[in-house]
Motif scaffolding. Sequence first.
Motif, short mmCIF file in Angstrom:
data_model
loop_
_atom_site.label_atom_id
_atom_site.label_comp_id
_atom_site.label_asym_id
_atom_site.label_seq_id
_atom_site.Cartn_x
_atom_site.Cartn_y
_atom_site.Cartn_z
N ALA A 1 -7.72 -87.28 -7.91
CA ALA A 1 -7.20 -88.59 -8.24
C ALA A 1 -6.36 -88.75 -6.93
O ALA A 1 -6.11 -90.02 -6.36
N ARG A 2 -5.70 -87.61 -6.59
CA ARG A 2 -4.70 -87.82 -5.38
C ARG A 2 -5.40 -87.97 -4.27
O ARG A 2 -5.07 -88.70 -3.47
N TRP A 3 -6.59 -87.15 -3.91
CA TRP A 3 -7.39 -87.30 -2.82
C TRP A 3 -7.82 -89.18 -2.87
O TRP A 3 -7.68 -89.89 -1.82
N LEU A 4 -8.29 -89.75 -3.94
CA LEU A 4 -8.68 -91.05 -3.93
C LEU A 4 -7.47 -91.75 -3.69
O LEU A 4 -7.80 -92.95 -3.18
N ASP A 5 -6.59 -91.82 -4.15
CA ASP A 5 -5.38 -92.44 -3.72
C ASP A 5 -4.90 -92.58 -2.50
O ASP A 5 -4.82 -93.72 -1.89
N GLY A 6 -5.21 -91.36 -1.76
CA GLY A 6 -5.17 -91.34 -0.26
C GLY A 6 -6.30 -92.27 0.49
O GLY A 6 -5.85 -92.89 1.44
N VAL A 7 -7.51 -92.18 0.13
CA VAL A 7 -8.59 -93.10 0.49
C VAL A 7 -8.22 -94.56 0.29
O VAL A 7 -8.32 -95.49 1.25
N LEU A 8 -7.68 -94.76 -0.88
CA LEU A 8 -7.28 -96.16 -1.11
C LEU A 8 -6.25 -96.72 -0.28
O LEU A 8 -6.29 -97.90 -0.09
N ASP A 9 -5.36 -95.82 0.06
CA ASP A 9 -3.94 -96.32 0.66
C ASP A 9 -4.54 -96.51 2.10
O ASP A 9 -4.03 -97.51 2.58
N ASP B 1 -0.02 -79.13 -24.70
CA ASP B 1 -0.52 -79.28 -23.42
C ASP B 1 0.71 -79.64 -22.41
O ASP B 1 1.34 -80.44 -22.53
N TYR B 2 0.60 -78.60 -21.17
CA TYR B 2 1.55 -78.69 -20.05
C TYR B 2 0.96 -79.59 -18.91
O TYR B 2 1.31 -79.18 -17.88
N ALA B 3 0.07 -80.51 -19.17
CA ALA B 3 -0.40 -81.35 -18.00
C ALA B 3 0.49 -82.70 -17.90
O ALA B 3 0.19 -83.26 -16.94
N GLY B 4 1.48 -82.74 -18.57
CA GLY B 4 2.20 -83.90 -18.27
C GLY B 4 1.68 -85.33 -18.23
O GLY B 4 0.79 -85.54 -19.57
N ALA B 5 1.95 -86.09 -17.46
CA ALA B 5 1.14 -87.43 -17.41
C ALA B 5 0.18 -87.32 -16.48
O ALA B 5 -0.51 -88.35 -16.14
N ALA B 6 -0.72 -86.17 -16.31
CA ALA B 6 -1.67 -86.20 -15.46
C ALA B 6 -2.94 -87.01 -15.72
O ALA B 6 -3.26 -87.93 -14.90
N ASP B 7 -3.24 -87.23 -16.95
CA ASP B 7 -4.56 -87.89 -17.34
C ASP B 7 -4.07 -89.55 -17.21
O ASP B 7 -4.73 -90.46 -16.78
N ARG B 8 -2.47 -90.00 -17.52
CA ARG B 8 -2.30 -91.32 -17.25
C ARG B 8 -2.44 -91.60 -15.83
O ARG B 8 -2.81 -92.65 -15.60
N PHE B 9 -2.09 -90.97 -15.00
CA PHE B 9 -2.11 -90.93 -13.48
C PHE B 9 -3.37 -91.17 -13.11
O PHE B 9 -3.84 -91.90 -12.30
N VAL B 10 -4.53 -90.32 -13.56
CA VAL B 10 -5.82 -90.39 -13.29
C VAL B 10 -6.40 -91.65 -13.68
O VAL B 10 -7.00 -92.37 -12.69
N GLU B 11 -6.21 -92.13 -14.81
CA GLU B 11 -6.43 -93.60 -15.21
C GLU B 11 -5.99 -94.66 -14.40
O GLU B 11 -6.70 -95.61 -14.04
N ALA B 12 -4.68 -94.53 -13.88
CA ALA B 12 -4.26 -95.56 -12.90
C ALA B 12 -4.78 -95.83 -11.69
O ALA B 12 -5.28 -96.73 -11.19
N THR B 13 -5.10 -94.41 -11.08
CA THR B 13 -5.82 -94.48 -9.92
C THR B 13 -7.17 -94.93 -10.10
O THR B 13 -7.96 -95.56 -9.32
N LEU B 14 -7.88 -94.67 -11.18
CA LEU B 14 -9.29 -95.09 -11.42
C LEU B 14 -9.51 -96.53 -11.54
O LEU B 14 -10.23 -97.26 -11.24
N SER B 15 -8.39 -97.06 -12.31
CA SER B 15 -8.25 -98.47 -12.46
C SER B 15 -8.02 -99.15 -11.11
O SER B 15 -8.77 -100.23 -10.91
N ARG B 16 -7.18 -98.51 -10.24
CA ARG B 16 -6.96 -99.07 -8.87
C ARG B 16 -8.60 -99.06 -7.91
O ARG B 16 -8.56 -99.93 -7.29
N ALA B 17 -9.01 -97.93 -8.37
CA ALA B 17 -10.53 -97.89 -7.57
C ALA B 17 -11.48 -98.79 -7.83
O ALA B 17 -12.09 -99.49 -7.24
N ARG B 18 -11.45 -99.08 -9.42
CA ARG B 18 -12.33 -100.36 -9.91
C ARG B 18 -12.09 -101.66 -9.19
O ARG B 18 -13.02 -102.38 -8.77
N ARG B 19 -10.69 -101.93 -9.13
CA ARG B 19 -10.30 -103.47 -8.44
C ARG B 19 -10.98 -103.13 -7.10
O ARG B 19 -11.45 -104.29 -6.58
#
Length: 399
Positions: free
Chosen positions: A157-165, A375-393
């Motif tokens: 998702a971090r890679w994807l955010d960079g490409v979207l930026d 689970d100690y992944a914090g908000a990772a899944d929430r961040f992934v979903e936010a990036t996926l929503s951005r990609a879909r748009r």
Amino acid sequence: MTDLFWPGDHLAGDLMSDEAFLAAMVAVEQAWLGCLVDAGIAPPDARAELSTSEGDAEAIARRADVDGNPVSALVAILRDRSEPATARWLHRGLTSQDVLDTAIVVCVRDVLIRVGVECAAQVRALADLAERHRGTEALARTLTQAALPSTLGAKVARWLDGVLDAAEPLAALRTSLPVQIGGAVGTLAATTELAGSVDGALALSDALADELVLAPTLPWHTTRSPITRIGDALVTCCDAWGHIAADVATGSRPELGELAEGSGGGSSTMPHKNNPVRSVLIRRAALTAGPLGATLHAASAGSVDERSDGAWHAEWATLRTLARRTVVAAAHTSELVTGLRIDESRVAANLAAADGLLSEQRAMAELTGRPPLSDYAGAADRFVEATLSRARRFLEESS
């Protein structure tokens, strides 16, 4: 085109080639001549189909150092081959900078279209990877060392955010590329004289923009932000791709073995090797793109008077090199992310072998007095979903 010094250059095809640039300059001259006729300034018999012949690019290039740019030599060739009425009106009201800057913008538009297509392919591939691996536990590393548990989905998702930026501004930039018509010193003096009024001169400039499908604008002459914006957009793309390539190259080291290119490269002497060649070539582009962009900014800062003495000239080959290298890196990145292989067993083994990953979690639990979360992944899944929503748009808007 091919370039032994830059493997993969052929992937850019004719984009920003000598032939493409020459054709764009002819298109500018052709469109301007038509605008003069349509406005009733030039007579109808001045209208003609302008063209060049094989070998003209070489001849023009050899003569370009006489006046410091290729436009004068081009105009001389076109006039020599034209009927008297056409020759008389060809290039009238223009200056070499008008033709050259506008032609470069026309060439860049094709580059931005190609890069945009590649970015869309990358967004689709990365979104699919992030979705498939959003629950795949993985080791996150900082400063090269094991840090905390995370997920592969979060990394992708971090890679994807960079490409979207990088990708999101490209469409807006492509539709706002400006025509450059200012005459000798950016005042439209000659065109005003030809048209008989300032309004007539401005109407001619707007008509040329419409003919070439560019944005009408005031002359930008020695205000070079249109060029630096293009350069910045291309560099931002290479930055995003370089990040992906660096992570893949690192993850493909045998001692990690988490990632692998779909088809790696070989060695001339070591047949056991499977080199991450796509990643290597992408990183090459990313490492050189920034300095090329910086050259465009230095040229912009060095603008002087109503036409720069060297700074303007420094832009042309710099932008061409940056543009072609960006297209090649775009193609390589699309190939990399669509064919990327992930070894989930190695991902799990590397995570299990790391020591001390929950020390931070225990410290937080001691502070709060609450038992640690499972689970100690914090908000990772929430961040992934936010990036996926951005990609879909993005994909919906670009379709």
